[in-house]
Design a protein around this motif. Structure first.
Motif, PDB file in Angstrom:
ATOM      1  N   ALA A   1       1.672  17.512   3.156  1.00 23.85           N
ATOM      2  CA  ALA A   1       1.149  16.694   2.118  1.00 23.85           C
ATOM      3  C   ALA A   1       1.831  15.163   2.274  1.00 23.85           C
ATOM      4  N   ASP A   2       2.998  15.118   3.102  1.00 23.39           N
ATOM      5  CA  ASP A   2       3.738  13.821   3.076  1.00 23.39           C
ATOM      6  C   ASP A   2       2.945  13.049   4.228  1.00 23.39           C
ATOM      7  N   ASP A   3       2.061  11.894   3.832  1.00 22.08           N
ATOM      8  CA  ASP A   3       1.559  11.302   4.993  1.00 22.08           C
ATOM      9  C   ASP A   3       2.416  10.088   5.385  1.00 22.08           C
ATOM     10  N   ASP A   4       3.391   9.859   5.008  1.00 26.66           N
ATOM     11  CA  ASP A   4       4.273   8.693   5.367  1.00 26.66           C
ATOM     12  C   ASP A   4       4.699   9.005   6.834  1.00 26.66           C
ATOM     13  N   ASP A   5       4.234   8.481   7.781  1.00 23.63           N
ATOM     14  CA  ASP A   5       4.520   8.440   9.141  1.00 23.63           C
ATOM     15  C   ASP A   5       5.413   7.513   9.631  1.00 23.63           C
ATOM     16  N   ASP A   6       5.795   6.377   8.782  1.00 22.59           N
ATOM     17  CA  ASP A   6       6.541   5.076   8.933  1.00 22.59           C
ATOM     18  C   ASP A   6       7.911   5.528   9.036  1.00 22.59           C
ATOM     19  N   GLY A   7       8.550   6.726   8.865  1.00 24.81           N
ATOM     20  CA  GLY A   7       9.959   6.931   8.793  1.00 24.81           C
ATOM     21  C   GLY A   7      10.466   6.366   7.589  1.00 24.81           C
ATOM     22  N   ALA A   8       9.939   6.310   6.479  1.00 24.18           N
ATOM     23  CA  ALA A   8      10.612   5.222   5.527  1.00 24.18           C
ATOM     24  C   ALA A   8      11.918   5.696   4.752  1.00 24.18           C
ATOM     25  N   THR A   9      12.668   6.841   5.286  1.00 22.36           N
ATOM     26  CA  THR A   9      13.820   7.373   5.210  1.00 22.36           C
ATOM     27  C   THR A   9      14.806   6.127   5.125  1.00 22.36           C
ATOM     28  N   ALA A  10      15.351   5.541   4.235  1.00 20.20           N
ATOM     29  CA  ALA A  10      16.321   4.428   4.418  1.00 20.20           C
ATOM     30  C   ALA A  10      17.347   4.888   5.382  1.00 20.20           C
ATOM     31  N   VAL A  11      17.749   3.518   5.992  1.00 21.13           N
ATOM     32  CA  VAL A  11      18.685   3.339   7.229  1.00 21.13           C
ATOM     33  C   VAL A  11      19.891   2.561   6.625  1.00 21.13           C
ATOM     34  N   PHE A  12      21.054   3.191   6.601  1.00 26.42           N
ATOM     35  CA  PHE A  12      22.220   2.415   6.051  1.00 26.42           C
ATOM     36  C   PHE A  12      23.343   2.103   7.092  1.00 26.42           C
ATOM     37  N   PRO A  13      23.327   0.828   7.308  1.00 27.77           N
ATOM     38  CA  PRO A  13      24.121   0.369   8.688  1.00 27.77           C
ATOM     39  C   PRO A  13      25.448   0.766   8.580  1.00 27.77           C
ATOM     40  N   LYS A  14      25.922   1.148   9.812  1.00 25.69           N
ATOM     41  CA  LYS A  14      27.364   1.588  10.042  1.00 25.69           C
ATOM     42  C   LYS A  14      27.732   1.112  11.353  1.00 25.69           C
ATOM     43  N   THR A  15      28.932   0.739  11.477  1.00 20.72           N
ATOM     44  CA  THR A  15      29.420   0.124  12.873  1.00 20.72           C
ATOM     45  C   THR A  15      29.763   1.278  13.712  1.00 20.72           C
ATOM     46  N   ASP A  16      29.801   0.923  15.039  1.00 23.64           N
ATOM     47  CA  ASP A  16      29.482   1.883  16.092  1.00 23.64           C
ATOM     48  C   ASP A  16      31.110   2.991  15.692  1.00 23.64           C
ATOM     49  N   ASP A  17      32.167   2.354  15.255  1.00 23.26           N
ATOM     50  CA  ASP A  17      33.097   3.036  15.129  1.00 23.26           C
ATOM     51  C   ASP A  17      32.927   4.200  13.640  1.00 23.26           C
ATOM     52  N   GLN A  18      32.274   3.762  12.818  1.00 29.64           N
ATOM     53  CA  GLN A  18      32.266   4.501  11.842  1.00 29.64           C
ATOM     54  C   GLN A  18      30.942   5.583  12.337  1.00 29.64           C
ATOM     55  N   ARG A  19      30.008   5.225  13.076  1.00 29.17           N
ATOM     56  CA  ARG A  19      29.162   6.185  13.237  1.00 29.17           C
ATOM     57  C   ARG A  19      29.762   7.226  14.161  1.00 29.17           C
ATOM     58  N   ALA A  20      30.630   6.827  15.187  1.00 26.49           N
ATOM     59  CA  ALA A  20      31.385   7.655  16.018  1.00 26.49           C
ATOM     60  C   ALA A  20      32.300   8.761  15.321  1.00 26.49           C
ATOM     61  N   ARG A  21      32.825   8.357  14.256  1.00 24.78           N
ATOM     62  CA  ARG A  21      33.607   9.188  13.239  1.00 24.78           C
ATOM     63  C   ARG A  21      32.784   9.991  12.474  1.00 24.78           C
ATOM     64  N   LEU A  22      31.649   9.704  12.164  1.00 24.65           N
ATOM     65  CA  LEU A  22      30.486  10.692  11.403  1.00 24.65           C
ATOM     66  C   LEU A  22      30.151  11.647  12.477  1.00 24.65           C
ATOM     67  N   VAL A  23      29.818  11.392  13.662  1.00 26.31           N
ATOM     68  CA  VAL A  23      29.417  12.346  14.572  1.00 26.31           C
ATOM     69  C   VAL A  23      30.438  13.385  14.821  1.00 26.31           C
TER      70      VAL A  23
END
Length: 377
Positions: A94-116
């Motif tokens: 029933a979710d017709d939103d195909d634009d990937g409307a999930t919010a994207v919160f910017p992260k530095t490469d270092d932050q993203r690496a630590r999250l992973v």
């Protein structure tokens, strides 16, 4: 209450993992009957269980398990507490939103690496593919905390999962201090699956920074991605003439059993002479099928989207009759392992056996002799 009955019951870690994986599968599949699904799920799990179970647990795994204690359902609580329930309903169709409307919160490469690094051993995330994992990381939002801030309180409804980037946090159950996180760790991941009261309190001892993920966003990513993949696989399987012998529900079961795999240009997918471990359906790209002949590999065909390969060795119970390589860029395949093949493609077996003669006729045209074909198999 006796001292014996008042002691906290320890839930085995293996039980936590099995039930968590079952919950993920149930939420993705959304079967009409939970009992029938549970019987099928655990019967399959038992059939595929290795003969020797590994009991050792790595330090990273233990960290992940420890992190879940702050969010696990405590077996003994004073008074009556509301039963835990699955998270709010979400219908991906029933979710017709195909634009990937999930919010994207910017992260530095270092932050993203630590999250992973922080979430790589979370049981809940082990079922995610690369695309889903990237969406989850993108959607995690920042939360700054000050000393004495309460992150979660025991008994409150759980809605967010947290990964610690910095700060010191203390964990309490019934006002008893049970654990401390120091600039690393995660807690609250079960809130991504269940709408249930928090089993512990987490309070910041210093200022710090957390990354959070809410339940609805996570389930939207997980379930919509799974829904899209199932629809894609159903369309792919509907285009395969061999599978016309299957009923619709059988094709749906087949779609659920497929596993996505990707290969780079020139990478070998299967090797002639190897034992067969499954068959492949081509989602995207082109593959080259080659056979050894006079100390060289001869290309006998190219296959593209909607075609399949690898079934011959499964039908004949012989080694692979040819090698297959990815060509022309990244190739995406849907892999069906041998156990699922035997379980799900019984109605197609006669068709595949009849096709063996067609394979051999085509190869005779290329190599000029049936003896040469037999030698390569």
């Amino acid at each position: 209450m006796s001292s014996e009955s008042s002691r906290r019951i320890q839930v085995p870690e293996k039980l936590k993992e099995v039930l968590l994986q079952f919950s993920i599968a149930f939420l993705v599949e959304q079967p009409p009957d939970v009992i029938d699904y549970a019987v099928e799920y655990f019967s399959k799990l038992q059939a595929e269980r290795p003969s020797v179970a590994t009991t050792e647990q790595s330090t990273d795994d233990q960290l992940s398990v420890n992190s879940q204690e702050a969010d696990a359902e405590p077996p003994v609580m004073q008074g009556t507490r509301r039963k835990s329930v699955f998270a709010e309903a979400y219908d991906p169709e029933a979710d017709d939103d195909d634009d990937g409307a999930t919010a994207v919160f910017p992260k530095t490469d270092d932050q993203r690496a630590r999250l992973v690094e922080s979430v790589k051993n979370v049981l809940l995330f082990r079922s995610l593919d690369k695309e889903q994992m990237n969406q989850v990381l993108d959607a995690m939002f920042e939360r700054k905390v000050q000393p004495l801030d309460y992150i979660i309180r025991q008994g409150d409804d759980g809605d967010n999962f947290y990964v610690i980037e910095s700060g010191i946090y203390k964990v309490y159950i019934d006002d008893n201090h049970i654990n401390t996180y120091t600039h690393t760790g995660l807690f609250g991941e079960l809130a991504l699956l269940y709408n249930m009261p928090r089993a512990a309190t987490v309070q910041a001892e210093t200022s710090g920074l957390l990354w959070a993920m809410d339940r609805q966003t996570f389930r939207r990513i997980l379930l919509k991605s799974a829904f899209r993949k199932r629809k894609m696989y159903e369309e792919l399987l509907n285009s395969v003439p061999m599978l016309k012998a299957l009923q619709n529900y059988e094709r749906m079961n087949l779609a659920d059993a497929l596993v996505s795999k990707s290969y780079e240009n020139g990478e070998r997918i299967i090797k002639q002479g190897d034992a067969a471990d499954g068959m492949y359906f081509i989602e995207e790209g082109t593959v080259s099928v080659r056979m050894d002949q006079d100390d060289a590999e001869v290309e006998i065909s190219q296959l593209g989207k909607g075609q399949y390969f690898g079934e011959l060795a499964l039908v004949t119970h012989r080694p692979r009759a040819a090698s297959v390589y990815a060509t022309g860029g990244i190739v995406k395949l849907a892999f069906l392992d041998v156990k699922a093949f035997e379980r799900l493609l019984g109605p197609c077996m006669d068709i595949m056996k009849r096709n063996i003669d067609d394979y051999e006729s085509q190869l005779v045209k290329i190599f000029g002799s049936k003896n040469n074909i037999t030698d390569t198999r």
